[in-house]
Design an enzyme around this catalytic site. Structure first.
Site, PDB file in Angstrom:
ATOM      1  N   THR A 104       0.874  -1.173   0.000  1.00  0.00           N
ATOM      2  CA  THR A 104       0.000   0.000   0.000  1.00  0.00           C
ATOM      3  C   THR A 104       0.909   1.221   0.000  1.00  0.00           C
ATOM      4  OG1 THR A 104      -1.802  -1.106   1.171  1.00  0.00           O
ATOM      5  CG2 THR A 104      -1.743   1.286   1.281  1.00  0.00           C
ATOM      6  N   LYS A 179      -7.434   1.528  -2.962  1.00  0.00           N
ATOM      7  CA  LYS A 179      -7.072   1.132  -1.600  1.00  0.00           C
ATOM      8  C   LYS A 179      -7.241   2.308  -0.633  1.00  0.00           C
ATOM      9  CE  LYS A 179      -5.507  -1.314   1.820  1.00  0.00           C
ATOM     10  NZ  LYS A 179      -4.205  -1.991   1.879  1.00  0.00           N
ATOM     11  N   LYS A 247       0.085   5.577   8.389  1.00  0.00           N
ATOM     12  CA  LYS A 247       0.796   5.706   7.108  1.00  0.00           C
ATOM     13  C   LYS A 247      -0.201   5.750   5.961  1.00  0.00           C
ATOM     14  CE  LYS A 247       2.084   2.322   4.753  1.00  0.00           C
ATOM     15  NZ  LYS A 247       1.629   1.559   3.550  1.00  0.00           N
TER      16      LYS A 247
END
Length: 300
Positions: A104, A179, A247
């Site tokens: 990701t 995502k 993150k």
């Protein structure tokens, strides 16, 4: 799933973290010849002892002669470090091979590496996954892909070893953007679930009973089914860590700043996760949002 999808080609897997380790294992179980690389060599040694295959000392060495190179590392900088440079995967890949990035990371780095791959007569797919550690271990991850449709279709039979759904979203970077949508949804859902459990507990309700009822209705979600009870019990030593979620939410907020999207709930929940980090809970599961709320019933 692995037994139904025997593919038997040569692949590499770079990054044996909580996601990559079992994902690479499913590829090996599907009959593929797998070479692994991990920054911490001892983990690669352990993987080979468990699943067979081979280990390499550099990403370049792991990628040599492979048809597909899978990568699952931490962030943009980690990805560049294992893909680019004289010892990076691109330096070892044969012409026409595919680098399938399950990390990701940002849409920007995906587009950057896609363009670089084309220069080298290679292929790049951004393919972040959803389903968490349990999904990786059980081989039922959802994969969101960005890149060339023919390349993605070529790789799907192999990636099916660790996935239950693989969909092309659009051109390079689209997988990462999808995502981000996923993480935005999760942030709001977990905060709402935290507030509902805290509310119910302050009202003196039997929350396991209540959650069992709500799960069958319109409020039901994966988070409720898999984290509701553990949130009620204040158990957070598993699952997707707060550090990782921060993150990911940082990527979402940075992308929103570029495109002008407004993410008030996401920004607020990111602040809540920052507070959990300040309290020493960076490695707690993301469901630890509930720890910021008062869950003690008031005395009558």
């Amino acid at each position: 799933m692995a037994d139904q999808n025997k593919t038997e080609i040569k692949v590499a897997f770079i990054g044996l973290g909580v996601m990559g380790y079992p994902m690479a294992g499913h590829l090996a179980k599907a009959g593929n010849e797998v070479t692994v690389y991990n920054r911490t060599t001892s983990k690669a040694v352990r993987w080979v002892e468990e699943f067979g295959g081979k280990m390499a000392l550099t990403p370049k060495e792991a990628a040599q002669d492979c048809d597909i190179v899978f990568v699952c590392v931490g962030n943009d900088d980690d990805l560049r470090s294992v893909v680019l440079g004289e010892n990076g995967a691109f330096a070892g890949m044969k012409k026409g091979a595919v680098l399938w990035d399950d990390t990701t990371d940002s849409a920007t780095v995906a587009q950057e590496l896609y363009a670089k791959a084309k220069e080298l007569d290679l292929n790049f797919v951004d393919a972040p996954v959803s389903g968490g550690q349990a999904g990786a271990e059980n081989g039922v991850l959802t994969v969101m892909c960005g890149g060339d449709e023919d390349v993605i279709n070529q790789c799907i039979p192999v990636a099916n070893a660790f996935a239950c759904s693989i969909k092309r979203i659009g051109p390079s970077g689209s997988g990462q953007l999808a995502k981000m949508c996923n993480q935005i949804c999760i942030a709001g859902i977990v905060q709402g679930l935290s507030e509902a459990i805290a509310f119910g507990k302050t009202a003196g309700l039997d929350m396991p009973l209540v959650l069992g009822v709500l799960e069958k209705g319109a409020a039901g979600s994966w988070q409720m089914a898999n984290r509701g009870i553990t949130m009620d019990l204040n158990q957070f030593d598993f699952g997707f860590a707060v550090d990782w979620m921060r993150k990911d939410l940082g990527l979402c907020l940075a992308q929103a700043n570029k495109t002008g999207a407004v993410l008030p709930i996401t920004a607020l929940v990111d602040q809540f996760y920052a507070e959990i980090q300040n309290r020493g809970g960076g490695r707690w599961d993301t469901s630890s949002l509930i720890t910021l709320l008062n869950t003690q019933p008031k005395t009558k």
